[in-house]
Design a protein around this motif. Structure first.
Motif, PDB file in Angstrom:
ATOM      1  N   ASP A 217     -30.415   4.317  27.813  1.00 52.29           N
ATOM      2  CA  ASP A 217     -31.249   3.454  28.642  1.00 52.29           C
ATOM      3  C   ASP A 217     -32.365   2.852  27.794  1.00 52.29           C
ATOM      4  OD1 ASP A 217     -32.247   2.251  30.992  1.00 52.29           O
ATOM      5  OD2 ASP A 217     -33.569   3.941  31.408  1.00 52.29           O
ATOM      6  N   ALA A 218     -32.975   1.792  28.285  1.00 59.38           N
ATOM      7  CA  ALA A 218     -34.233   1.247  27.777  1.00 59.38           C
ATOM      8  C   ALA A 218     -34.219   1.031  26.257  1.00 59.38           C
ATOM      9  CB  ALA A 218     -35.379   2.150  28.217  1.00 59.38           C
ATOM     10  N   ASP A 219     -35.132   1.697  25.521  1.00 59.37           N
ATOM     11  CA  ASP A 219     -35.224   1.479  24.075  1.00 59.37           C
ATOM     12  C   ASP A 219     -33.945   1.906  23.357  1.00 59.37           C
ATOM     13  OD1 ASP A 219     -37.763   0.428  24.247  1.00 59.37           O
ATOM     14  OD2 ASP A 219     -38.768   2.332  23.887  1.00 59.37           O
ATOM     15  N   GLY A 220     -33.219   2.833  23.939  1.00 58.31           N
ATOM     16  CA  GLY A 220     -31.919   3.199  23.374  1.00 58.31           C
ATOM     17  C   GLY A 220     -30.940   2.043  23.446  1.00 58.31           C
ATOM     18  N   LEU A 221     -31.023   1.255  24.504  1.00 52.73           N
ATOM     19  CA  LEU A 221     -30.153   0.084  24.630  1.00 52.73           C
ATOM     20  C   LEU A 221     -30.531  -0.996  23.621  1.00 52.73           C
ATOM     21  CD1 LEU A 221     -29.997  -0.170  28.519  1.00 52.73           C
ATOM     22  CD2 LEU A 221     -28.164   0.595  26.999  1.00 52.73           C
ATOM     23  N   THR A 222     -31.824  -1.143  23.379  1.00 51.09           N
ATOM     24  CA  THR A 222     -32.263  -2.112  22.375  1.00 51.09           C
ATOM     25  C   THR A 222     -31.694  -1.759  21.005  1.00 51.09           C
ATOM     26  OG1 THR A 222     -34.309  -2.551  23.590  1.00 51.09           O
ATOM     27  CG2 THR A 222     -34.286  -3.117  21.251  1.00 51.09           C
ATOM     28  N   GLU A 223     -31.718  -0.478  20.667  1.00 44.32           N
ATOM     29  CA  GLU A 223     -31.155  -0.038  19.396  1.00 44.32           C
ATOM     30  C   GLU A 223     -29.642  -0.211  19.387  1.00 44.32           C
ATOM     31  OE1 GLU A 223     -30.747   1.605  15.572  1.00 44.32           O
ATOM     32  OE2 GLU A 223     -32.406   0.630  16.643  1.00 44.32           O
ATOM     33  N   LEU A 224     -28.988   0.095  20.498  1.00 45.83           N
ATOM     34  CA  LEU A 224     -27.533  -0.061  20.556  1.00 45.83           C
ATOM     35  C   LEU A 224     -27.138  -1.524  20.423  1.00 45.83           C
ATOM     36  CD1 LEU A 224     -24.788   1.295  20.932  1.00 45.83           C
ATOM     37  CD2 LEU A 224     -25.081   1.034  23.409  1.00 45.83           C
ATOM     38  N   ALA A 225     -27.920  -2.420  21.013  1.00 47.00           N
ATOM     39  CA  ALA A 225     -27.635  -3.847  20.874  1.00 47.00           C
ATOM     40  C   ALA A 225     -27.726  -4.276  19.414  1.00 47.00           C
ATOM     41  CB  ALA A 225     -28.597  -4.661  21.729  1.00 47.00           C
ATOM     42  N   ARG A 226     -28.659  -3.682  18.675  1.00 39.72           N
ATOM     43  CA  ARG A 226     -28.780  -4.001  17.249  1.00 39.72           C
ATOM     44  C   ARG A 226     -27.572  -3.510  16.465  1.00 39.72           C
ATOM     45  NH1 ARG A 226     -30.223  -1.819  12.548  1.00 39.72           N
ATOM     46  NH2 ARG A 226     -30.518   0.262  13.434  1.00 39.72           N
ATOM     47  N   LEU A 227     -27.070  -2.330  16.830  1.00 44.92           N
ATOM     48  CA  LEU A 227     -25.935  -1.739  16.127  1.00 44.92           C
ATOM     49  C   LEU A 227     -24.595  -2.333  16.561  1.00 44.92           C
ATOM     50  CD1 LEU A 227     -27.065   1.990  16.380  1.00 44.92           C
ATOM     51  CD2 LEU A 227     -27.216   0.510  14.352  1.00 44.92           C
ATOM     52  N   GLY A 228     -24.501  -2.713  17.816  1.00 45.41           N
ATOM     53  CA  GLY A 228     -23.256  -3.260  18.352  1.00 45.41           C
ATOM     54  C   GLY A 228     -22.275  -2.174  18.757  1.00 45.41           C
ATOM     55  N   PRO A 229     -21.136  -2.558  19.322  1.00 41.63           N
ATOM     56  CA  PRO A 229     -20.146  -1.598  19.806  1.00 41.63           C
ATOM     57  C   PRO A 229     -19.616  -0.657  18.725  1.00 41.63           C
ATOM     58  CG  PRO A 229     -19.694  -3.780  20.682  1.00 41.63           C
ATOM     59  CD  PRO A 229     -20.777  -3.945  19.655  1.00 41.63           C
ATOM     60  N   ALA A 230     -19.727  -1.046  17.462  1.00 45.38           N
ATOM     61  CA  ALA A 230     -19.232  -0.179  16.385  1.00 45.38           C
ATOM     62  C   ALA A 230     -19.910   1.182  16.405  1.00 45.38           C
ATOM     63  CB  ALA A 230     -19.451  -0.857  15.035  1.00 45.38           C
ATOM     64  N   ALA A 231     -21.140   1.257  16.949  1.00 43.70           N
ATOM     65  CA  ALA A 231     -21.859   2.527  16.990  1.00 43.70           C
ATOM     66  C   ALA A 231     -21.173   3.543  17.891  1.00 43.70           C
ATOM     67  CB  ALA A 231     -23.291   2.294  17.473  1.00 43.70           C
ATOM     68  N   LEU A 232     -20.352   3.065  18.806  1.00 38.23           N
ATOM     69  CA  LEU A 232     -19.658   3.959  19.734  1.00 38.23           C
ATOM     70  C   LEU A 232     -18.203   4.195  19.351  1.00 38.23           C
ATOM     71  CD1 LEU A 232     -20.982   2.502  23.133  1.00 38.23           C
ATOM     72  CD2 LEU A 232     -22.048   4.187  21.617  1.00 38.23           C
ATOM     73  N   ALA A 233     -17.744   3.508  18.320  1.00 31.57           N
ATOM     74  CA  ALA A 233     -16.346   3.632  17.927  1.00 31.57           C
ATOM     75  C   ALA A 233     -16.026   5.060  17.503  1.00 31.57           C
ATOM     76  CB  ALA A 233     -16.043   2.657  16.786  1.00 31.57           C
ATOM     77  N   GLY A 234     -14.923   5.561  17.967  1.00 30.22           N
ATOM     78  CA  GLY A 234     -14.479   6.894  17.585  1.00 30.22           C
ATOM     79  C   GLY A 234     -15.034   8.018  18.430  1.00 30.22           C
ATOM     80  N   ARG A 235     -15.981   7.729  19.332  1.00 32.93           N
ATOM     81  CA  ARG A 235     -16.516   8.779  20.199  1.00 32.93           C
ATOM     82  C   ARG A 235     -15.466   9.198  21.208  1.00 32.93           C
ATOM     83  NH1 ARG A 235     -20.498  10.251  23.463  1.00 32.93           N
ATOM     84  NH2 ARG A 235     -21.335  11.885  22.171  1.00 32.93           N
ATOM     85  N   ARG A 236     -15.282  10.504  21.339  1.00 33.38           N
ATOM     86  CA  ARG A 236     -14.353  11.003  22.358  1.00 33.38           C
ATOM     87  C   ARG A 236     -15.065  11.263  23.676  1.00 33.38           C
ATOM     88  NH1 ARG A 236     -10.216  15.204  19.258  1.00 33.38           N
ATOM     89  NH2 ARG A 236      -9.394  13.679  17.757  1.00 33.38           N
TER      90      ARG A 236
ATOM     91  N   LEU B  51     -33.932   7.176  37.502  1.00 30.36           N
ATOM     92  CA  LEU B  51     -32.493   6.980  37.687  1.00 30.36           C
ATOM     93  C   LEU B  51     -31.706   7.523  36.504  1.00 30.36           C
ATOM     94  CD1 LEU B  51     -30.020   5.755  39.121  1.00 30.36           C
ATOM     95  CD2 LEU B  51     -30.597   3.566  38.025  1.00 30.36           C
ATOM     96  N   SER B  52     -32.171   7.265  35.295  1.00 31.69           N
ATOM     97  CA  SER B  52     -31.472   7.745  34.102  1.00 31.69           C
ATOM     98  C   SER B  52     -31.403   9.267  34.075  1.00 31.69           C
ATOM     99  CB  SER B  52     -32.166   7.234  32.840  1.00 31.69           C
ATOM    100  OG  SER B  52     -32.058   5.837  32.745  1.00 31.69           O
ATOM    101  N   GLY B  53     -32.535   9.918  34.352  1.00 31.66           N
ATOM    102  CA  GLY B  53     -32.531  11.376  34.373  1.00 31.66           C
ATOM    103  C   GLY B  53     -31.608  11.932  35.426  1.00 31.66           C
ATOM    104  N   LEU B  54     -31.602  11.322  36.598  1.00 32.23           N
ATOM    105  CA  LEU B  54     -30.731  11.768  37.684  1.00 32.23           C
ATOM    106  C   LEU B  54     -29.269  11.626  37.308  1.00 32.23           C
ATOM    107  CD1 LEU B  54     -30.195  12.544  40.662  1.00 32.23           C
ATOM    108  CD2 LEU B  54     -30.573  10.133  41.250  1.00 32.23           C
ATOM    109  N   ALA B  55     -28.885  10.461  36.782  1.00 35.51           N
ATOM    110  CA  ALA B  55     -27.490  10.234  36.403  1.00 35.51           C
ATOM    111  C   ALA B  55     -27.069  11.163  35.272  1.00 35.51           C
ATOM    112  CB  ALA B  55     -27.297   8.774  35.993  1.00 35.51           C
ATOM    113  N   GLY B  56     -27.970  11.377  34.298  1.00 30.55           N
ATOM    114  CA  GLY B  56     -27.650  12.288  33.204  1.00 30.55           C
ATOM    115  C   GLY B  56     -27.438  13.706  33.682  1.00 30.55           C
ATOM    116  N   SER B  57     -28.223  14.138  34.650  1.00 30.11           N
ATOM    117  CA  SER B  57     -28.070  15.483  35.188  1.00 30.11           C
ATOM    118  C   SER B  57     -26.730  15.639  35.896  1.00 30.11           C
ATOM    119  CB  SER B  57     -29.222  15.785  36.146  1.00 30.11           C
ATOM    120  OG  SER B  57     -29.284  17.160  36.450  1.00 30.11           O
ATOM    121  N   LEU B  58     -26.309  14.608  36.625  1.00 26.02           N
ATOM    122  CA  LEU B  58     -25.001  14.663  37.285  1.00 26.02           C
ATOM    123  C   LEU B  58     -23.871  14.701  36.255  1.00 26.02           C
ATOM    124  CD1 LEU B  58     -25.680  12.157  40.199  1.00 26.02           C
ATOM    125  CD2 LEU B  58     -25.292  14.618  40.422  1.00 26.02           C
ATOM    126  N   LEU B  59     -24.049  13.995  35.147  1.00 24.72           N
ATOM    127  CA  LEU B  59     -23.064  14.089  34.057  1.00 24.72           C
ATOM    128  C   LEU B  59     -22.986  15.519  33.532  1.00 24.72           C
ATOM    129  CD1 LEU B  59     -23.763  10.908  31.872  1.00 24.72           C
ATOM    130  CD2 LEU B  59     -21.616  11.442  33.050  1.00 24.72           C
TER     131      LEU B  59
END
Length: 494
Positions: free
Chosen positions: A321-340, A424-432
């Protein structure tokens, strides 16, 4: 669960059904349900003044046949034909036989007790045509009832590309249409009323959860549960500039069904002072201990990049969420490649624009453009990042990379307050962490968050901490089947 189907799906189902029924059966079923809904909206049918706005084709036919049924019950029914040469012949004949009249007097729109909007049905596209645009701005005295979809609203997407007619009630035939559940189209639809006409439908294009659906998803401890078996959610949030984001994310997480919350970050002192039950460390996710899911980014500031990298290196679900998304936008989808393990992204439209640009889809589009095309936006993001995406806004929409989409029906404009998204982020993360699948966790969190926002606000300004504090009571209400959303498809009444 409210299920919505695309025009293509509805047309195929109608064709298959009509092949086994006498000609006109589906239209008569639709007209009967439409007339019954109109009758419930009127103090009395006899003597009421009703205006039918009839376009060409079957949508106009539905409205004309319904008008005929109301005329037989003593209503004064006038029909204004938007395309006289293409008016449905059977519907027009039925209306005249019942005592209804054809008129060209547009002023009746402003004086009628009820207006039936049968101008454009699910086969139409674009805004209202020039000859009908006047009805989008005329004052009205009575209620407007849309026939299947408000004229000018795209039934598949909810987009409103031009002038459109606002309805007080929309009567949906056979199934809901996606565009009626998603803004901006949803804001034109008013109250939705479903009329069954006997269609056999495939899996829906999207769905909206109701109380019973969410209640079935919420984790409940058993006799053998302890805090670790129930799941531990990690929260990496907050910074020297935004310590409150950490407190709010932890507040949401504590009410999300997991057995414990581990906080990792620079706001450890503030978090444990407010919530002594939290397990805290001032380091990053890598050294925080075992968790079943991570929430990364709210108020993360300069530390967001490190926290995101360490969380993504783990083998558990990660919500960004939030600042994490800003960093992910800088890295692009490649940052998530290979995650199971799965990833859940929770952007607003401004963050969505940056994420799409980071995915190589051109320069950042305007947030307003993305908000006007919510379904397309959330699907693009889910496909580009191969992640579950919760797109926040006037209608919160959740999409999986595989194509499943859910729309949240419980939001309120009062949730547009600082820190609400952190809860909302904390709530959704807890359900995960409690074991819910990403689509279920995000959808249930949005549902509860919306109800908590309504409860905390009650028509007045509220705060994010008040929203978090309201979560237990709405959790109980959902499990008990009480309150708004418990029976959203009850008959409409005046």
């Amino acid at each position: 669960m409210r299920r919505a189907h695309t025009v293509e799906q509805v047309r195929a189902a109608e064709a298959a059904r009509m092949a086994r029924l006498p000609e006109g059966t589906l239209m008569q079923r639709a007209a009967a349900g439409l007339a019954a809904t109109c009758a419930r909206l009127l103090p009395r049918v006899y003597g009421s003044r009703i205006l039918v706005l009839a376009g060409s084709g079957d949508n106009g036919g539905d409205a004309l046949f319904a008008g005929a049924l109301l005329a037989r019950r003593g209503a004064r029914v006038d029909a204004l034909l938007l395309a006289p040469a293409k008016a449905h012949p059977g519907g027009l004949a039925a209306l005249r036989a019942a005592g209804g009249r054809v008129t060209s007097d547009q002023s009746l729109f402003s004086t009628a007790d009820l207006v039936l909007d049968g101008i454009v049905g699910i086969g139409g596209s674009g805004g209202l045509r020039p000859g009908a645009q006047v009805f989008a701005s005329l004052p009205r005295r009575g209620r407007v009832v849309a026939v299947d979809v408000p004229s000018g609203v795209d039934p598949d997407t909810g987009e409103v590309p031009g002038a459109a007619l606002r309805a007080d009630v929309t009567v949906c035939f056979g199934t809901y249409k996606p565009g009626l559940l998603v803004d901006p189209g949803a804001s034109y639809a008013g109250v939705l009323q479903l009329v069954g006409i006997g269609l056999e439908l495939p899996d829906p294009a999207l769905a909206a959860l109701q109380h019973a659906d969410v209640a079935a998803l919420l984790p409940v401890p058993d006799a053998e549960s302890d805090k670790y078996r129930r799941g531990v959610v990690g929260v990496a949030a907050g910074s020297a500039r935004y310590p409150g984001a950490a407190v709010l994310a932890v507040a949401g997480a504590l009410h999300g069904g997991a057995g414990a919350v581990r906080y990792a970050g620079t706001a450890a002192a503030e978090v444990v002072r407010r919530f002594p039950e939290a397990l805290v460390t001032d380091g990053g996710p890598a050294g925080a201990g075992r968790v079943q899911a991570w929430v990364v980014g709210p108020g993360g500031g300069d530390g967001a990049a490190r926290a995101l990298g360490e969380a993504l290196a783990s083998d558990v679900p990660v919500l960004v969420d939030a600042d994490g998304l800003t960093e992910l936008a800088r890295l692009g989808p490649a940052a998530l490649a290979g995650r199971r393990a799965p990833v859940v992204l929770t952007p607003h439209t401004g963050e969505a624009a940056r994420l799409l640009a980071g995915a190589g889809e051109g320069p950042p589009p305007a947030a307003a453009e993305l908000a006007a095309a919510r379904l397309a936006t959330v699907r693009r993001l889910a496909a580009a990042y191969r992640a579950t995406v919760l797109l926040k806004g006037s209608t919160t929409v959740v999409a999986e990379p595989g194509g499943a989409v859910r729309v949240n029906p419980t939001g309120t404009a009062w949730l547009a307050t600082a820190g609400s998204g952190d809860v909302l982020s904390g709530l959704a993360g807890s359900l995960l962490a409690a074991g819910l699948a990403p689509l279920d966790a995000a959808s249930a969190a949005a549902y509860l968050h919306g109800l908590a926002g309504r409860s905390a606000a009650e028509g007045a300004p509220t705060t994010a901490l008040a929203v978090a504090a309201a979560l237990p009571q709405v959790w109980r209400a959902v499990r008990a089947g009480r309150g708004p959303g418990a029976e959203p498809d009850a008959p409409v009444r005046a």
